[in-house]
Structures are given as C-alpha cells and as structure tokens.
Design a protein around this motif. Structure first.
Motif, short mmCIF file in Angstrom:
data_model
loop_
_atom_site.label_atom_id
_atom_site.label_comp_id
_atom_site.label_asym_id
_atom_site.label_seq_id
_atom_site.Cartn_x
_atom_site.Cartn_y
_atom_site.Cartn_z
N ALA A 219 107.95 89.03 52.60
CA ALA A 219 107.22 87.76 52.48
C ALA A 219 107.05 87.41 51.00
O ALA A 219 107.03 86.25 50.63
CB ALA A 219 105.85 87.87 53.16
N VAL A 220 106.94 88.43 50.15
CA VAL A 220 106.81 88.20 48.71
C VAL A 220 108.17 88.04 48.04
O VAL A 220 108.45 87.03 47.41
CB VAL A 220 106.00 89.35 48.04
CG1 VAL A 220 106.00 89.19 46.53
CG2 VAL A 220 104.58 89.39 48.57
N TYR B 17 111.56 87.85 61.22
CA TYR B 17 110.14 87.56 60.97
C TYR B 17 110.00 86.21 60.26
O TYR B 17 109.19 86.06 59.35
CB TYR B 17 109.59 88.69 60.09
CG TYR B 17 108.09 88.85 60.05
CD1 TYR B 17 107.26 88.41 61.09
CD2 TYR B 17 107.49 89.50 58.97
CE1 TYR B 17 105.89 88.60 61.03
CE2 TYR B 17 106.12 89.69 58.90
CZ TYR B 17 105.33 89.24 59.94
OH TYR B 17 103.97 89.44 59.88
N SER B 18 110.77 85.22 60.73
CA SER B 18 110.81 83.94 60.01
C SER B 18 109.50 83.17 60.09
O SER B 18 109.29 82.23 59.34
CB SER B 18 111.96 83.09 60.53
OG SER B 18 111.84 82.96 61.93
N ARG B 19 108.58 83.58 60.98
CA ARG B 19 107.29 82.89 61.02
C ARG B 19 106.45 83.21 59.78
O ARG B 19 105.49 82.52 59.49
CB ARG B 19 106.54 83.23 62.31
CG ARG B 19 106.18 84.68 62.49
CD ARG B 19 105.60 84.93 63.89
NE ARG B 19 105.06 86.27 64.05
CZ ARG B 19 105.78 87.32 64.41
NH1 ARG B 19 107.08 87.21 64.62
NH2 ARG B 19 105.21 88.51 64.56
N VAL B 20 106.81 84.28 59.07
CA VAL B 20 106.06 84.67 57.86
C VAL B 20 106.97 84.78 56.63
O VAL B 20 106.55 84.48 55.52
CB VAL B 20 105.34 86.03 58.12
CG1 VAL B 20 104.81 86.63 56.83
CG2 VAL B 20 104.19 85.85 59.11
N VAL B 21 108.20 85.20 56.85
CA VAL B 21 109.10 85.50 55.72
C VAL B 21 110.10 84.37 55.47
O VAL B 21 110.84 83.98 56.36
CB VAL B 21 109.87 86.81 55.97
CG1 VAL B 21 110.89 87.06 54.86
CG2 VAL B 21 108.92 87.98 56.09
N GLN B 22 110.09 83.85 54.24
CA GLN B 22 111.07 82.84 53.85
C GLN B 22 112.26 83.57 53.21
O GLN B 22 112.11 84.65 52.69
CB GLN B 22 110.47 81.93 52.77
CG GLN B 22 109.12 81.40 53.09
CD GLN B 22 109.18 80.00 53.64
OE1 GLN B 22 110.07 79.24 53.29
NE2 GLN B 22 108.26 79.67 54.52
N ASN C 142 107.98 84.25 48.42
CA ASN C 142 106.90 83.44 47.87
C ASN C 142 107.15 83.25 46.37
O ASN C 142 106.97 84.17 45.57
CB ASN C 142 105.56 84.15 48.13
CG ASN C 142 104.38 83.39 47.57
OD1 ASN C 142 104.52 82.56 46.68
ND2 ASN C 142 103.21 83.69 48.09
#
Lengths: 77, 393
Positions: B208-209, B258-263, B267
């Motif tokens: 996610a980061v 985990y695309s609902r959280v991870v781009q 970030n």
C-alpha cells in the motif's frame, strides 16, 4: 506493531502542517496522522498502521464488491 | 443488532463460505495438474496468522506447502539496538517504544534481557502506540528521550511525516532500525542454500505504501509468480489459487489481489516522505547477516533527530556473534529454513508469556502464532509422526 487496521474517519482537523483525524473501529477511537493521504473526508475508510493512515480504501472497488455480493446473493436466494 | 443486519450478516457469511469452497476446489484441481510440491512463501506475519488461524493448511492439498517468511519486523531487529537502549535507559535516558519491542530479547548473555526487564530494574522505559504518541509524551516532559523506531516501509512514514514538518521536540531523538522489504526478498531468491520458492504472497500493507509494482522484479528476474494479497482468509485463498494457476500455465506474473487498498504505484506522499527523510544503506538483519541496501537511516539533513549520532551508538558494532540467543532458530524460521516445531526450545523454555527468542515476542512472529494455535500444533505433530513412520517403512 506491524499490523494494519481498517478504520473509519470520524473527524479531521489540522495542526500546523500536520493533518490529523479521529478514527474509529469496533468502538475504539484513536487519533492518527492522515497527512500522507489526499482528500480525506469523514466517513472514509483508511488503513491505519502504527498511528498513521497509509491508504484509503477504494470506494469504487468496495462498490464493485458489494455489487458482486448482491449478484451472488440473488443467485443463492 | 436489528433483524435486517442479522440477515445481511448471515448472507455475507454464506457467500464467503461458498466462495471459499469454490476457491479450495479450484486449488485442489490445479494442484493435481502440478507434478511437484509447490512451495509458496507468505511474506507477512499477518498472512501467517490468517493461514494458521483459519486452518488454511488443512484445506489445501499437502503438495502445496505454505512457508512463513520474514515479514515480522520485531523478529529481524538486531539485538545490539536492544543492548544499547538498555544501557541508555539505565543511565536515565527514557526509551519510548512499541509494546512488543520492549519484550525483544537482547543479545546472548546480556542482562537485563530486555527493555522490560531493564524497566523492572529501574531503567526508564515507556510504551507508546505510535511515534505521534511519543511526540505528545515528550512535549509534556523535559527529560531526554529516545524513540526506538523499528519496522518496514509501513512504519517509516509515521516518523518521516512528523520529522519533515519539524514537529519533534528537542528532548526526543529517534533510533532508526528501519528495514526495507524488497531487498530481503531478493536475498531469499539469490542466497545459496535458501528455500526454492515457487510463489510469493507479497505483503499487503507494505505494498500500500511502496506500490504493487515494487514486486515486478520477482516474476521478471526470477520467474516466480507473485500475488499481492489482503489479509482475509479469502484473500489468501485467492492468492494461492492465482499462484497455482500461473504455475500450471507456466507463466510467472505479478497480480494485485488487494486492489481495494493497494495501488499499482503505492502511496505517492508516503513514498516521498520516506525518500525525503531516510537514506538507504546496507544493514544487518538479526541472525541473517548483512543485506544490501536494506536499511533506512536519517539523512544528514535530519541528523539532529538521530539517536545513533547523538549517543555515539555503534551500528553495526564489531561483535555480532551474540545476536542469536543459544539454541534459538528464529533466524532460520523467518527464512523458511526451519519450522517452529523443529526448535527444541519451542513451547518449552520459549513460550508466548516468556519469549526466549525474537519470533515468540510479537503477534507477527511465526513461533508466537503457532504457539497460540494448539489445535494446529497437534496436526503438525501427527504429520511429523506420520512422516517418521513412512521413513521406517
């Protein structure tokens, strides 16, 4: 300490350059740093990691998921 | 809870169950098409918790082996930091850190054996939830303090964000024990004697980061299928299914489950903050050794916050021979070379209420996770007896 928790934004404010928020999950409220996220609004869900919000839950993804759930639900019933 | 939420909950549970069942069926079918045992590493401690807690190893065929990885910062933080902080705490400099880090064992033979023991012996140690809490605490007092900052890319932004904005009081410095995750994965894939991996479940929140794209090198350079996954049982099952599918097709790729959280790119602001405040250097991982360009240290620009410079701490010290407490296999467990049940100390002298080695300290440690799931341990025991009997035949 290496644990990410999805929490809901209850209140947002600024302290100088820092953007802070009160977040809530399962009745627990705490104050976290949300400076590293853009466009944070009350009601958003974020992943909180050791006192800082590192990611916002994607609303369109969540909507897709709900749509999928509803489709499966109608098939099951 | 009213009736409609009850019904909705019930429905969600039902859907989850049905979906899990279909995933397990797919995993079994895919496993049949593969000739050899498939070894998949779950990088994160939280993934290992999900796998153990929901009994995922019992749902999938024996040919698919799930191996816990190094994704537990407490487990890999060098003991020499603990030793040096214990000394500072006994000299009256207050050490602030996370609840699990205070129980982290110091180096072999060192007394007191942890910051918690130092506190019991009169050392100044205070537990905080976050760096922001440490800053607030320091502002209300005037004594000298050090924050023990351990963690991966997930925790680094919490210090970077506040430091960048100059919000840290003068009486608080920071000991950075930060480690980057891609270098340790590279180490796992290249080191002689390492486990041969067929798939990797990449860390969800680290991604996610730093972005899912950070893991592209795994399939590209090493041909190992990789899936960035969330932490629900369904996420992990879906990751296993996708890895097996790639294996069957003979095509290694990178999938972001985990695309609902991870781009894909992570970030941006968090990455900028990390880059702005820390520089990358070779760093020591407890019991494992030096890993190239894997440590995050303060740039010169922020040296007034650096506890390593302020107190003249040795990082690394000359003697690293006492990093592993005698008999402990934690450093092998984090690399997938040993299981907790292979360790003679496990659940004997080393237990969740009195951890002897670092993997028993935190809820992300594989030893601690296994220790807290006795029904799973019994199954492991039955399996190993079964294997021993097979050997006798």
């Amino acid at each position: 300490m290496c644990l990410g928790i999805p929490m809901r934004i209850a209140r947002v404010w600024s302290e100088g350059e820092l953007k802070l928020a009160e977040v809530e999950a399962g009745g627990v409220r705490t104050e976290v740093d949300v400076s590293l996220l853009e466009d944070i609004r009350v009601g958003d869900y974020v992943i909180v990691h050791a006192g800082i919000a590192i990611s916002k839950l994607d609303e369109s993804e969540a909507r897709e998921l709900i749509k999928l759930f509803n489709e499966i639900a109608s098939e099951l019933s | 809870m009213n009736r409609s939420t009850d019904t909705y909950r019930g429905l969600i549970d039902k859907i989850t169950k049905e979906y899990s069942k279909s995933l397990v069926a797919k995993i079994r079918k895919l496993a049949e098409q593969l000739k050899n045992v498939v070894k998949i590493m779950d990088f994160c401690g939280t993934h290992e918790w999900t796998i153990t807690h929901y009994g995922i190893r019992t749902l999938i065929p024996d040919e698919v082996e799930l191996i816990a990885g190094p994704g537990c910062p407490v487990c890999v933080t060098p003991a020499y930091y603990v030793d040096q902080l214990i000394s500072l705490s006994l000299e009256g400099i207050e050490v602030l850190t996370y609840g699990d880090a205070v129980r982290l064992p110091a180096s072999a033979g060192h007394t007191p054996r942890s910051l918690l023991e130092a506190k019991a012996g009169g050392g100044r140690v205070h537990i905080v939830y976050s760096f922001m809490d440490a800053v607030k605490y320091a502002k209300t007092r005037s004594n000298e303090m050090v924050f023990f900052a351990i963690g991966f890319e997930t925790t680094m932004p919490s210090v970077a964000s506040v430091i960048m904005k100059g919000k840290v009081p003068k009486n608080l410095s920071v000991l950075t024990a930060y480690r980057y995750t891609p270098p340790i994965v590279k180490h796992l894939l290249t080191e002689v004697g390492a486990v041969q991996l067929d798939g990797i479940i990449a860390p969800g929140h680290v991604s996610a980061v730093i972005g899912a794209s950070s893991w592209e090198f795994i399939p590209k350079e090493y041909g190992v299928p990789t899936v960035v996954a969330g932490f629900e049982a369904i996420d992990v099952l879906a990751a296993i299914e996708k890895i097996l599918e790639m294996k069957v097709r003979g095509k290694a790729g990178l999938i972001n489950e985990y695309s609902r959280v991870v781009q894909w790119d992570g970030n941006k602001l968090a990455k900028q903050a990390i880059f702005e405040v820390f520089e990358v250097r070779d760093a020591y991982w407890r019991g494992i050794g030096f890993v190239r360009e894997s440590g995050g240290f303060f740039k010169d620009k922020f040296k007034e916050h650096d506890a390593i410079r302020e107190y003249g701490l040795k990082d690394p010290p000359a003697d690293l021979s006492k990093e592993v407490v005698p008999g402990c296999k934690c450093h092998e467990v984090v690399l997938g070379l040993s299981k907790p049940t292979h360790c003679p100390l496990f659940m004997k002298v080393c237990r969740p209420d009195s951890p002897y080695g670092p993997c028993m300290v935190s809820v992300e440690g594989t030893c601690r996770i296994w220790a807290e799931h006795p029904e799973f341990l019994r199954l492991e025991e039955i399996k190993s007896v079964g294997a021993a009997l097979k050997d006798l035949e």
